[in-house]
Scaffold this active site. Structure first.
Site, PDB file in Angstrom:
ATOM      1  N   LYS A  95      -3.108   8.443   3.003  1.00  7.14           N
ATOM      2  CA  LYS A  95      -4.322   8.291   3.825  1.00  7.14           C
ATOM      3  C   LYS A  95      -4.099   8.822   5.239  1.00  7.14           C
ATOM      4  O   LYS A  95      -5.035   9.334   5.873  1.00  7.14           O
ATOM      5  CB  LYS A  95      -4.765   6.823   3.871  1.00  7.14           C
ATOM      6  CG  LYS A  95      -5.307   6.290   2.532  1.00  7.14           C
ATOM      7  CD  LYS A  95      -6.501   7.034   2.013  1.00  7.14           C
ATOM      8  CE  LYS A  95      -7.184   6.297   0.862  1.00  7.14           C
ATOM      9  NZ  LYS A  95      -8.224   7.125   0.224  1.00  7.14           N
ATOM     10  N   TYR A 106       0.849  -1.202   0.000  1.00  4.73           N
ATOM     11  CA  TYR A 106       0.000   0.000   0.000  1.00  4.73           C
ATOM     12  C   TYR A 106       0.890   1.259   0.000  1.00  4.73           C
ATOM     13  O   TYR A 106       0.530   2.302  -0.539  1.00  4.73           O
ATOM     14  CB  TYR A 106      -0.963  -0.020   1.184  1.00  4.73           C
ATOM     15  CG  TYR A 106      -2.144   0.913   1.019  1.00  4.73           C
ATOM     16  CD1 TYR A 106      -3.034   0.761  -0.042  1.00  4.73           C
ATOM     17  CD2 TYR A 106      -2.373   1.945   1.931  1.00  4.73           C
ATOM     18  CE1 TYR A 106      -4.120   1.615  -0.191  1.00  4.73           C
ATOM     19  CE2 TYR A 106      -3.452   2.798   1.795  1.00  4.73           C
ATOM     20  CZ  TYR A 106      -4.321   2.628   0.727  1.00  4.73           C
ATOM     21  OH  TYR A 106      -5.401   3.485   0.587  1.00  4.73           O
TER      22      TYR A 106
HETATM   23  P1  NAD Z   1     -12.682   3.676  -7.715  1.00  6.78           P
HETATM   24  O1  NAD Z   1     -11.571   3.432  -8.670  1.00  6.78           O
HETATM   25  O2  NAD Z   1     -14.036   3.334  -8.138  1.00  6.78           O
HETATM   26  O3  NAD Z   1     -12.662   5.193  -7.221  1.00  6.78           O
HETATM   27  C1  NAD Z   1     -11.505   5.997  -7.208  1.00  6.78           C
HETATM   28  C2  NAD Z   1     -11.896   7.287  -7.865  1.00  6.78           C
HETATM   29  O4  NAD Z   1     -10.834   8.237  -7.835  1.00  6.78           O
HETATM   30  C3  NAD Z   1     -12.271   7.100  -9.323  1.00  6.78           C
HETATM   31  O5  NAD Z   1     -13.598   7.522  -9.552  1.00  6.78           O
HETATM   32  C4  NAD Z   1     -11.312   8.007 -10.055  1.00  6.78           C
HETATM   33  O6  NAD Z   1     -11.870   8.622 -11.190  1.00  6.78           O
HETATM   34  C5  NAD Z   1     -11.006   9.016  -8.978  1.00  6.78           C
HETATM   35  N1  NAD Z   1      -9.815   9.807  -9.293  1.00  6.78           N
HETATM   36  C6  NAD Z   1      -8.541   9.383  -9.462  1.00  6.78           C
HETATM   37  N2  NAD Z   1      -7.752  10.395  -9.836  1.00  6.78           N
HETATM   38  C7  NAD Z   1      -8.558  11.499  -9.903  1.00  6.78           C
HETATM   39  C8  NAD Z   1      -8.336  12.864 -10.249  1.00  6.78           C
HETATM   40  N3  NAD Z   1      -7.120  13.304 -10.607  1.00  6.78           N
HETATM   41  N4  NAD Z   1      -9.387  13.710 -10.210  1.00  6.78           N
HETATM   42  C9  NAD Z   1     -10.614  13.284  -9.847  1.00  6.78           C
HETATM   43  N5  NAD Z   1     -10.884  12.009  -9.517  1.00  6.78           N
HETATM   44  C10 NAD Z   1      -9.865  11.138  -9.545  1.00  6.78           C
HETATM   45  O7  NAD Z   1     -12.278   2.868  -6.395  1.00  6.78           O
HETATM   46  P2  NAD Z   1     -12.898   2.861  -4.920  1.00  6.78           P
HETATM   47  O8  NAD Z   1     -12.318   1.663  -4.289  1.00  6.78           O
HETATM   48  O9  NAD Z   1     -14.342   3.061  -4.949  1.00  6.78           O
HETATM   49  O10 NAD Z   1     -12.190   4.139  -4.249  1.00  6.78           O
HETATM   50  C11 NAD Z   1     -12.893   5.204  -3.654  1.00  6.78           C
HETATM   51  C12 NAD Z   1     -12.184   5.644  -2.378  1.00  6.78           C
HETATM   52  O11 NAD Z   1     -12.291   4.583  -1.436  1.00  6.78           O
HETATM   53  C13 NAD Z   1     -10.696   5.916  -2.527  1.00  6.78           C
HETATM   54  O12 NAD Z   1     -10.360   7.015  -1.707  1.00  6.78           O
HETATM   55  C14 NAD Z   1     -10.058   4.677  -1.977  1.00  6.78           C
HETATM   56  O13 NAD Z   1      -8.773   4.942  -1.480  1.00  6.78           O
HETATM   57  C15 NAD Z   1     -11.025   4.358  -0.861  1.00  6.78           C
HETATM   58  N6  NAD Z   1     -10.973   2.989  -0.326  1.00  6.78           N
HETATM   59  C16 NAD Z   1     -11.071   1.914  -1.147  1.00  6.78           C
HETATM   60  C17 NAD Z   1     -11.028   0.632  -0.606  1.00  6.78           C
HETATM   61  C18 NAD Z   1     -11.096  -0.589  -1.477  1.00  6.78           C
HETATM   62  O14 NAD Z   1     -10.679  -1.675  -1.037  1.00  6.78           O
HETATM   63  N7  NAD Z   1     -11.620  -0.520  -2.688  1.00  6.78           N
HETATM   64  C19 NAD Z   1     -10.913   0.464   0.773  1.00  6.78           C
HETATM   65  C20 NAD Z   1     -10.842   1.593   1.593  1.00  6.78           C
HETATM   66  C21 NAD Z   1     -10.872   2.863   1.031  1.00  6.78           C
HETATM   67  O1  0WE Z   2      -7.021   3.014  -1.602  1.00  9.21           O
HETATM   68  C1  0WE Z   2      -7.048   1.969  -2.205  1.00  9.21           C
HETATM   69  C2  0WE Z   2      -6.608   1.908  -3.665  1.00  9.21           C
HETATM   70  C3  0WE Z   2      -5.940   3.177  -4.087  1.00  9.21           C
HETATM   71  C4  0WE Z   2      -5.272   3.149  -5.443  1.00  9.21           C
HETATM   72  C5  0WE Z   2      -5.336   2.115  -6.358  1.00  9.21           C
HETATM   73  C6  0WE Z   2      -4.677   2.206  -7.573  1.00  9.21           C
HETATM   74  C7  0WE Z   2      -4.661   1.089  -8.562  1.00  9.21           C
HETATM   75  C8  0WE Z   2      -4.368   1.547  -9.972  1.00  9.21           C
HETATM   76  C9  0WE Z   2      -4.535   4.260  -5.763  1.00  9.21           C
HETATM   77  N1  0WE Z   2      -3.886   4.374  -6.939  1.00  9.21           N
HETATM   78  C10 0WE Z   2      -3.955   3.378  -7.839  1.00  9.21           C
HETATM   79  N2  0WE Z   2      -3.270   3.528  -9.009  1.00  9.21           N
HETATM   80  C11 0WE Z   2      -3.382   2.664 -10.043  1.00  9.21           C
HETATM   81  O2  0WE Z   2      -2.685   2.823 -11.071  1.00  9.21           O
HETATM   82  N3  0WE Z   2      -7.410   0.804  -1.557  1.00  9.21           N
HETATM   83  C12 0WE Z   2      -7.692   0.882  -0.157  1.00  9.21           C
HETATM   84  C13 0WE Z   2      -7.467  -0.516  -2.186  1.00  9.21           C
HETATM   85  C14 0WE Z   2      -6.142  -1.177  -1.994  1.00  9.21           C
HETATM   86  O3  0WE Z   2      -5.084  -0.869  -2.778  1.00  9.21           O
HETATM   87  C15 0WE Z   2      -4.003  -1.593  -2.332  1.00  9.21           C
HETATM   88  C16 0WE Z   2      -4.379  -2.369  -1.233  1.00  9.21           C
HETATM   89  C17 0WE Z   2      -5.743  -2.106  -1.008  1.00  9.21           C
HETATM   90  C18 0WE Z   2      -6.597  -2.673   0.067  1.00  9.21           C
HETATM   91  C19 0WE Z   2      -2.693  -1.605  -2.806  1.00  9.21           C
HETATM   92  C20 0WE Z   2      -1.757  -2.443  -2.188  1.00  9.21           C
HETATM   93  C21 0WE Z   2      -2.131  -3.212  -1.097  1.00  9.21           C
HETATM   94  C22 0WE Z   2      -3.442  -3.190  -0.605  1.00  9.21           C
END
Ligand code: NAD
Ligand code: 0WE
Length: 267
Positions: free
Chosen positions: A161, A154
């Site tokens: 974060k 991560y």
């Molecule tokens: P997602 O890919 O659907 O959402 C990420 C969003 O970030 C996308 O809509 C993308 O367009 C937007 N984004 C990236 N760069 C951008 C920019 N320059 N300008 C505007 N928007 C931009 O994935 P998600 O998992 O729904 O992520 C949403 C949030 O939840 C993130 O903050 C992620 O870190 C957090 N999160 C995700 C998880 C997981 O396991 N999926 C867990 C905890 C927290």
């Molecule tokens: O916040 C996230 C994902 C954030 C994310 C994911 C990507 C994938 C594609 C940010 N930047 C990028 N850039 C890319 O090019 N999570 C909480 C989901 C997540 O991501 C991980 C995790 C978990 C959980 C990455 C490594 C290890 C665990």
């Protein structure tokens, strides 16, 4: 209808699996009016049909990396709404190379990009939203456990974060006197676009499924339901918080496999 008459701007929907989309669906079901943003044309193509499906005409461009685009977003929004109540921040990004290998390999540019898109953007959006945000309003962002504990790969996103969660606390104090609350939900892992392509994501899901108190992974819908609480008057006394929606995973420490029925551990 706990959000009846409320207006919510939602940043961070990429497709139907996005956590922010699950939040949007809950808000709609509870009476809110919605507006959405997208960072580029590829995402706009995905977002347009979703906005249509949910009956929202307001779909605006905003790459959160740009101060000008953030300013323009609220100028555009003003043509539809004079004010609004809820801001959902679900934008996060780190360069792919930063999300594997050792943390020591973090580059200056990788650090800058991750913190800019994933943490500064909350500050930038709130600052420009503020003149339009109603008293009693609510700002909510999405975080992850890697802010506070080391999650392999991560990496710089964990640092971003941590900055995001600290920003939630400082913003909560700046906005408190205006009656606007700022909180974060720290979600357990969910298979979204941002999780796809992460090496080992499936085994993270598997481990958390076994090691959480609930013995299962959580859904985006469950994050959406908790978001209802933060966006609505139900949480009127709550600000500056980071609230886990992770099936209790973060509260656990060492877990033991169950002992075999005939094990001496049982006698
Ligand atoms: P997602 O890919 O659907 O959402 C990420 C969003 O970030 C996308 O809509 C993308 O367009 C937007 N984004 C990236 N760069 C951008 C920019 N320059 N300008 C505007 N928007 C931009 O994935 P998600 O998992 O729904 O992520 C949403 C949030 O939840 C993130 O903050 C992620 O870190 C957090 N999160 C995700 C998880 C997981 O396991 N999926 C867990 C905890 C927290
Ligand atoms: O916040 C996230 C994902 C954030 C994310 C994911 C990507 C994938 C594609 C940010 N930047 C990028 N850039 C890319 O090019 N999570 C909480 C989901 C997540 O991501 C991980 C995790 C978990 C959980 C990455 C490594 C290890 C665990």
């Amino acid at each position: 209808m706990i959000l009846k008459g409320k207006k919510a701007l939602i940043v961070g929907i990429a497709n139907e699996r996005s956590i922010a989309w699950a939040i949007a669906k809950q808000f709609k079901a509870h009476g809110a009016e919605l507006a959405f943003t997208y960072p580029n044309d590829a995402i706009k193509k995905r977002l347009d049909p979703l906005a249509q499906e949910i009956g929202s005409q307001i779909v605006l461009p905003c790459d959160v990396a740009s101060d000008e685009e953030i300013k323009k977003l609220f100028a555009d929004l003003k043509k539809h709404w004079t004010n609004f109540d809820i801001l959902i921040h679900g934008a996060a990004f780190a360069q792919k190379d930063e999300l594997s290998g050792g943390f020591l390999n973090t580059t200056r540019e990788g650090f800058r990009v991750a913190l800019d898109i994933s943490a500064y953007s909350l500050i930038g959006l709130v600052k420009e939203a503020l003149p339009m945000l109603n008293q009693g309003g609510s700002v909510l962002t999405l975080s992850y456990y890697g802010s506070s504990k080391v999650v392999q790969n991560y990496n710089i996103m964990g640092v971003a974060k941590a900055a995001l969660e600290a920003s939630v606390r400082y913003l909560a104090w700046d906005l408190g006197s205006k009656g606007i609350r700022v909180n974060a939900i720290s979600a357990g892992p969910i298979k979204t676009l941002a999780a796809s392509g992460i090496r080992g994501f499936r085994s993270i899901l598997e481990s958390v499924g076994q090691l959480s108190a609930l013995k299962r992974n959580i859904s985006a819908e469950e994050v959406g339901k908790s978001a209802l609480y933060f966006a609505s008057d139900l949480s009127s006394g709550v600000t500056g918080e980071v609230h886990f929606v992770d099936g209790g995973f973060n509260t656990g420490a060492l877990q033991m496999p169950p002992a075999a029925p005939n094990s001496p551990i049982n006698s």
